[in-house]
Design an enzyme around this catalytic site. Structure first.
Site, mmCIF file in Angstrom:
data_model
loop_
_atom_site.group_PDB
_atom_site.id
_atom_site.type_symbol
_atom_site.label_atom_id
_atom_site.label_comp_id
_atom_site.label_asym_id
_atom_site.label_seq_id
_atom_site.Cartn_x
_atom_site.Cartn_y
_atom_site.Cartn_z
ATOM 1 N N LYS A 108 0.698 -1.228 0.119
ATOM 2 C CA LYS A 108 0.010 -0.007 -0.022
ATOM 3 C C LYS A 108 0.888 1.314 -0.013
ATOM 4 O O LYS A 108 0.161 2.527 -0.196
ATOM 5 C CB LYS A 108 -1.032 0.010 1.135
ATOM 6 C CG LYS A 108 -1.999 -1.065 1.128
ATOM 7 C CD LYS A 108 -2.805 -0.734 -0.162
ATOM 8 C CE LYS A 108 -4.191 -1.745 -0.444
ATOM 9 N NZ LYS A 108 -4.837 -1.235 -1.469
ATOM 10 N N SER A 143 -2.687 -13.068 3.416
ATOM 11 C CA SER A 143 -3.128 -12.701 1.987
ATOM 12 C C SER A 143 -2.252 -13.355 1.128
ATOM 13 O O SER A 143 -2.476 -13.598 0.098
ATOM 14 C CB SER A 143 -3.540 -11.144 2.043
ATOM 15 O OG SER A 143 -2.243 -10.445 1.960
#
Ligand code: PMP
Length: 331
Positions: free
Chosen positions: A51, A279
């Site tokens: 991110k 993830s």
């Protein structure tokens, strides 16, 4: 002597923002011999997740466009990593940052956002990401010169990966990408890479990854049963909020059970030295599955290779028992 090559940065940099991106692409060894799997290790970013890329790209672009003025405020609903990426970029670019975070997300992430100078507002877990999004917009209306980048709907999120992650992958493997497989939270990562990939070769296979219990598969008319999941950062309970997902860019959506994701992240650490989180575990399970299908001819891909993304590090989830038994992690 081990072979030493400079894969990231060779000269001193003026700020951490310049250290965002150009992460290593490393082989996942547990795939079939004839179909190599490579993972982009996004924990190498200064905020230790994928991110950071949208933090720099989106805020720089929004300042350039005049969507927000220097000294203004960025307000974002976020599961945590986006907050860290935005917090780093915001301070360096002269913006204040406020993040709206559903309670269930990890305390490590929230502490890091606060350390980076951001303000954090928690919303009830039961209201989901939708509740956090509503609250962020409400706050923006109450403040002067505040902007909500809205990673779930803003095309700049996808564009950040189209401009950086995608080209970096292709450069690293000289364009020989058969399949791209990645988890979808906002879907910005996968959509940006997939758009770039399909421009290089329209036959590139694209696999999306979600936890079992998430509803992304409904975009491709696959049956899904909604349920809770522990895998953090990917998945959706309400596809109306996932405005970036483009079904035309995706061949299949793989739903990975939490237990498989955890088993794989433990294996990745024990066997391959990857300290990655759930993830990434889910992405690795799906990438290995796709590699086996390319190997058997079940999936036709333009090259015998699979590229995936490991979005962040397991260190961010130690308090949640990520390396303990499944019951202790999931409990
Ligand atoms: N994994 C983790 C740990 C994340 O924080 C995120 C971002 N929510 C993702 C995967 C998915 O990235 P994207 O939002 O680009 O789909």
């Amino acid at each position: 002597m081990f072979a030493y090559t400079m894969t990231t940065h060779e000269r001193p940099l003026d700020s951490v923002l310049e250290a965002v991106g150009r992460t290593p692409l490393v082989a996942v060894q547990a795939g079939p011999d004839s179909v190599p799997i490579y993972a982009k290790l996004e924990s190498f970013n200064p905020g230790a997740s994928v991110k950071d890329r949208i933090g720099v790209y989106m805020l720089e672009t929004m300042l350039e466009r005049g969507d927000v003025e220097p000294g203004g405020t960025v307000i974002e609903p976020t599961a945590g990593n986006t907050g860290i990426g935005f917090a780093i970029a915001a301070r360096q670019l002269g913006l204040d940052a406020i993040f709206v975070v559903p309670e269930r997300f990890s305390v490590e992430k929230q502490q890091l956002m606060a350390a980076l100078g951001a303000e954090i507002i928690n919303t009830p877990t039961d209201d989901g990401m939708g509740g956090a999004i509503d609250r962020a917009h409400q706050l923006a209306e109450e403040l002067d010169d505040a902007v909500v980048p809205q990673q779930f709907a803003n095309p700049l999120n996808t564009e950040a990966h189209y401009e950086t992650t995608g080209p970096e992958i292709y450069e690293a493997v000289d364009g020989e990408v058969g399949a791209v497989v990645a988890g979808c939270g906002t879907a910005g990562t996968l959509m940006g890479i997939a758009r770039y990939a399909r421009e290089q070769d329209p036959d590139t296979y694209v696999g999306a990854v979600e936890p079992e219990g998430s509803l992304y598969g409904e975009f491709l008319d696959e049956p899904r049963e909604e349920g809770e999941y522990k895998t953090e950062g990917i998945g959706t309970h309400n596809t109306d909020t996932n405005e970036l997902f483009e079904p035309d860019l995706v061949d299949d959506v793989y739903a990975i059970p939490d237990e498989r994701a955890q088993e794989e992240l433990k294996r990745l650490a024990a066997e391959e030295g990857h300290l990655v989180a759930s993830s990434a575990g889910a992405a690795s399970v799906a990438a290995r599955h796709v590699a086996r299908k390319i190997d058997s001819g079940e999936i036709e891909a333009p090259h015998d290779s699979v590229v995936t993304v490991f979005p962040d590090s397991s260190e961010r989830y130690l308090s949640k028992g990520i390396y303990r038994s499944f019951e202790e992690w999931a409990g």
